[in-house]
Design an enzyme around this catalytic site. Structure first.
Site, PDB file in Angstrom:
ATOM      1  N   ARG A 149       0.905  -1.315  -0.089  1.00  0.00           N
ATOM      2  CA  ARG A 149       0.080   0.000   0.038  1.00  0.00           C
ATOM      3  C   ARG A 149       0.919   1.196   0.085  1.00  0.00           C
ATOM      4  O   ARG A 149       1.986   1.175   0.323  1.00  0.00           O
ATOM      5  CB  ARG A 149      -0.938  -0.151   1.135  1.00  0.00           C
ATOM      6  N   GLU A 248      -6.820   7.948   7.323  1.00  0.00           N
ATOM      7  CA  GLU A 248      -5.852   8.574   7.866  1.00  0.00           C
ATOM      8  C   GLU A 248      -5.262   9.464   6.902  1.00  0.00           C
ATOM      9  O   GLU A 248      -5.155  10.921   7.397  1.00  0.00           O
ATOM     10  CB  GLU A 248      -4.753   7.933   8.401  1.00  0.00           C
ATOM     11  N   ARG A 252      -5.404   5.982   0.524  1.00  0.00           N
ATOM     12  CA  ARG A 252      -4.667   4.795   0.490  1.00  0.00           C
ATOM     13  C   ARG A 252      -4.814   3.877  -0.816  1.00  0.00           C
ATOM     14  O   ARG A 252      -5.887   3.555  -0.851  1.00  0.00           O
ATOM     15  CB  ARG A 252      -4.754   4.130   1.652  1.00  0.00           C
ATOM     16  N   CYS A 294       1.201  11.389   8.495  1.00  0.00           N
ATOM     17  CA  CYS A 294       2.095  10.878   9.548  1.00  0.00           C
ATOM     18  C   CYS A 294       3.563  11.075   9.163  1.00  0.00           C
ATOM     19  O   CYS A 294       3.549  10.448   7.870  1.00  0.00           O
ATOM     20  CB  CYS A 294       1.721   9.584   9.849  1.00  0.00           C
ATOM     21  N   THR A 296       5.822   8.870   9.568  1.00  0.00           N
ATOM     22  CA  THR A 296       5.956   7.325   9.230  1.00  0.00           C
ATOM     23  C   THR A 296       5.616   7.232   7.532  1.00  0.00           C
ATOM     24  O   THR A 296       5.947   6.250   7.184  1.00  0.00           O
ATOM     25  CB  THR A 296       5.301   6.386  10.121  1.00  0.00           C
ATOM     26  N   ARG A 303       4.300   0.620   2.243  1.00  0.00           N
ATOM     27  CA  ARG A 303       4.266  -0.471   3.202  1.00  0.00           C
ATOM     28  C   ARG A 303       3.984  -1.700   2.364  1.00  0.00           C
ATOM     29  O   ARG A 303       2.975  -1.761   2.018  1.00  0.00           O
ATOM     30  CB  ARG A 303       3.594  -0.386   4.446  1.00  0.00           C
ATOM     31  N   ARG A 332       3.922  -6.927  12.733  1.00  0.00           N
ATOM     32  CA  ARG A 332       2.616  -6.360  13.382  1.00  0.00           C
ATOM     33  C   ARG A 332       1.783  -7.789  13.622  1.00  0.00           C
ATOM     34  O   ARG A 332       2.369  -8.867  13.178  1.00  0.00           O
ATOM     35  CB  ARG A 332       1.879  -5.572  12.530  1.00  0.00           C
ATOM     36  N   GLU A 337      -2.320  -2.677  12.595  1.00  0.00           N
ATOM     37  CA  GLU A 337      -1.185  -1.851  13.362  1.00  0.00           C
ATOM     38  C   GLU A 337      -1.824  -2.049  14.828  1.00  0.00           C
ATOM     39  O   GLU A 337      -3.089  -2.043  15.122  1.00  0.00           O
ATOM     40  CB  GLU A 337      -1.384  -0.436  13.107  1.00  0.00           C
TER      41      GLU A 337
HETATM   42  P1  ADP Z   1      -1.683   0.026   7.007  1.00  0.00           P
HETATM   43  O1  ADP Z   1      -1.274   1.013   7.726  1.00  0.00           O
HETATM   44  O2  ADP Z   1      -0.697  -0.456   5.813  1.00  0.00           O
HETATM   45  O3  ADP Z   1      -2.947  -0.032   6.195  1.00  0.00           O
HETATM   46  P2  ADP Z   1      -2.619  -1.990   9.109  1.00  0.00           P
HETATM   47  O4  ADP Z   1      -1.748  -2.650   9.745  1.00  0.00           O
HETATM   48  O5  ADP Z   1      -3.480  -0.819   9.746  1.00  0.00           O
HETATM   49  O6  ADP Z   1      -1.594  -1.295   7.816  1.00  0.00           O
HETATM   50  O7  ADP Z   1      -3.537  -3.128   8.158  1.00  0.00           O
HETATM   51  C1  ADP Z   1      -4.596  -2.390   7.629  1.00  0.00           C
HETATM   52  C2  ADP Z   1      -5.242  -3.738   6.922  1.00  0.00           C
HETATM   53  O8  ADP Z   1      -4.720  -4.548   6.029  1.00  0.00           O
HETATM   54  C3  ADP Z   1      -5.531  -4.952   8.267  1.00  0.00           C
HETATM   55  O9  ADP Z   1      -6.585  -5.513   8.362  1.00  0.00           O
HETATM   56  C4  ADP Z   1      -4.548  -5.809   7.909  1.00  0.00           C
HETATM   57  O10 ADP Z   1      -4.734  -7.089   8.381  1.00  0.00           O
HETATM   58  C5  ADP Z   1      -4.293  -5.868   6.429  1.00  0.00           C
HETATM   59  N1  ADP Z   1      -2.994  -6.395   6.091  1.00  0.00           N
HETATM   60  C6  ADP Z   1      -1.884  -5.676   5.991  1.00  0.00           C
HETATM   61  N2  ADP Z   1      -0.956  -6.708   5.381  1.00  0.00           N
HETATM   62  C7  ADP Z   1      -1.702  -7.519   4.955  1.00  0.00           C
HETATM   63  C8  ADP Z   1      -1.348  -8.804   3.948  1.00  0.00           C
HETATM   64  N3  ADP Z   1      -0.050  -8.916   3.730  1.00  0.00           N
HETATM   65  N4  ADP Z   1      -2.004  -9.438   3.857  1.00  0.00           N
HETATM   66  C9  ADP Z   1      -3.349  -9.268   4.057  1.00  0.00           C
HETATM   67  N5  ADP Z   1      -3.863  -8.233   4.726  1.00  0.00           N
HETATM   68  C10 ADP Z   1      -2.932  -7.521   5.072  1.00  0.00           C
HETATM   69  N1  DAR Z   2      -0.653   5.514  16.123  1.00  0.00           N
HETATM   70  C1  DAR Z   2       0.509   6.550  15.925  1.00  0.00           C
HETATM   71  C2  DAR Z   2       1.132   6.350  14.439  1.00  0.00           C
HETATM   72  C3  DAR Z   2       2.093   5.383  14.368  1.00  0.00           C
HETATM   73  C4  DAR Z   2       2.271   5.229  12.843  1.00  0.00           C
HETATM   74  N2  DAR Z   2       1.118   4.384  11.971  1.00  0.00           N
HETATM   75  C5  DAR Z   2       0.296   5.305  11.339  1.00  0.00           C
HETATM   76  N3  DAR Z   2       0.509   6.474  10.795  1.00  0.00           N
HETATM   77  N4  DAR Z   2      -0.929   4.604  11.175  1.00  0.00           N
HETATM   78  C6  DAR Z   2       1.621   6.233  17.069  1.00  0.00           C
HETATM   79  O1  DAR Z   2       2.475   7.237  17.245  1.00  0.00           O
HETATM   80  O2  DAR Z   2       1.814   5.032  17.665  1.00  0.00           O
END
Ligand code: ADP
Ligand code: DAR
Length: 389
Positions: A149, A248, A252, A294, A296, A303, A332, A337
């Protein structure tokens, strides 16, 4: 600064001071009081956030009364002041904040992105030839799914906290209109959160497609106003290309599929990005690359992740941490997250998103996952040979 050609030098300075002041605004006393109180609590807390680490008393004093055209230091750090368990603790309420509050953002960016210094410059976008990555797990023994993403912000629009109801609606319409012009592989459906059935929302979240509502870090950053207005998910009919609107960030873009075919996932993401950027101007900074809410998510804002089952390697915490450090990986849980791994399934992704091209980031990720699979195989081999004795 443009030199003015007034006859009277004094008028020069008066005009310049007036113009400078017109771009700033007076900070309300209550904002300063909230800042001082929150900062004192943070300093005395056991927080491990990058905010606490890098907002020294000297930097706090120097930034305390600074403003962008629309935001204050409090707007940048309020989430980290309210959530001492933040990892990062800061967000940029607008693009200008990365400049005005650089004394805070630059050390946090350097720390999070593994050494991107304030004198470094992010390289121009380069996706290389995404097909070269192929399938990391052709026999489907380890990788459940692969996802890449990227985050994008629309130039000319405020970041999340500064958006009006109309901004949210406009961004959602702009994204939907653009997607409807893209090729057949992107044909799909928009699901606005507004009016979405709870059962559909829950299934999209559980199936790893949709973001969760009520992120307390975003709420504390004032990024959830008018929720769920303008928030939606678009996905193609195969659910292999998805777009989140106004979670956010403004945008995305997500490419994902079962299995480990990184080349297919990366190639599809690139086609999606090309389709979107043909109609939407993205916020881009000459030194920091793509700018988003953010810090990050700067530079490539990419990512790349796999959901991978590695019970043997994961049981050796030291070795697992060593390889994560070697390849600058983030570990993770598989429900987003701030979640923990379940039954040996981990979300492993690149942590660094700035200072390398898109191609270099995905290549490093590819090398990391390939080595992790080799290590898991070797551990499995040891167990098998022990059992056969
Ligand atoms: P991001 O910030 O990249 O969106 P998150 O950790 O918030 O990451 O994940 C958002 C959603 O994407 C969650 O439901 C997570 O389970 C899903 N996800 C992330 N990586 C994968 C993957 N490799 N395969 C399937 N689902 C994924
Ligand atoms: N939860 C915030 C953001 C960390 C990075 N993840 C984002 N941007 N979705 C923290 O400071 O933990």
């Amino acid at each position: 600064m443009l030199l003015l050609h007034f006859q009277t030098p004094r008028l020069n300075w008066l005009f310049l001071i007036k113009r400078y002041k017109s771009t700033k605004f007076e900070i309300k006393p209550e904002v300063l009081a909230t800042l001082d109180e929150g900062y004192a609590k943070l300093r005395s807390s056991n927080s491990n956030s990058l905010l606490k680490k890098h907002l020294t008393p000297e930097i706090f004093k120097s930034l305390r009364t600074k403003t962008t055209k629309s935001s204050t230091l409090l707007d940048c750090i309020q989430s980290g002041l309210a959530n001492h368990d933040s990892k990062c603790g800061v967000y940029a309420p607008d693009a200008e904040a990365y400049t005005i509050f650089a004394d805070l953002f630059d050390p946090i960016i350097q720390d999070y992105h593994c050494g991107f210094k304030k004198t470094d410059k992010h390289p121009y976008p380069n996706f290389g030839n995404p097909c070269v990555f192929g399938d990391l797990d052709p026999f489907k023994h380890y990788i459940a799914s692969t996802r890449i993403r990227c985050a994008r912000s629309i130039r000319g629009y405020p970041f999340n906290p500064g958006m009006t109801k109309k901004h949210y609606d406009d961004v959602e319409d702009m994204i939907h209109c653009t997607l409807s012009k893209m090729g057949d592989e992107f044909k799909g459906v928009l699901h606005p959160l507004f009016g979405m059935k709870k059962s559909i929302q829950r299934k999209l979240i559980n199936d790893h497609f949709l973001f969760k509502p009520g992120d307390r870090f975003l709420e504390a950053a004032n990024a959830c106003r008018y929720w769920p207005t303008g928030r939606s998910i678009y996905h193609n009919f195969d659910k292999t290309f998805l777009v989140w609107c106004n979670e956010e960030d403004h945008i995305r873009m997500i490419s994902m599929q079962r299995g480990g075919n990184l080349g297919e996932v990366f190639s599809r993401l690139l086609r999606g990005i090309r389709g979107m950027e043909a109609n939407i101007p993205f916020e881009y900074h000459d030194r920091l690359g793509y700018l988003n809410f953010c810090p990050t998510n700067l530079g490539t804002a990419i990512r790349a992740s796999v959901h991978i089952r590695i019970p043997k390697l994961a049981s050796d915490k030291t070795k697992f941490e060593q390889i994560a450090k070697k390849y600058k990986l983030q570990i993770r849980g598989t429900h987003g997250e701030h979640t923990d791994a379940e039954d040996g399934l981990y979300d492993i992704s690149n942590k660094r998103r700035i200072g390398l091209t898109e191609y270099q980031i995905v290549r490093g990720f590819c090398k990391a996952i390939s080595e992790i699979i080799q290590l898991e195989k070797a551990e499995k081999g040891k167990t098998t040979s022990k059992n056969s004795k």
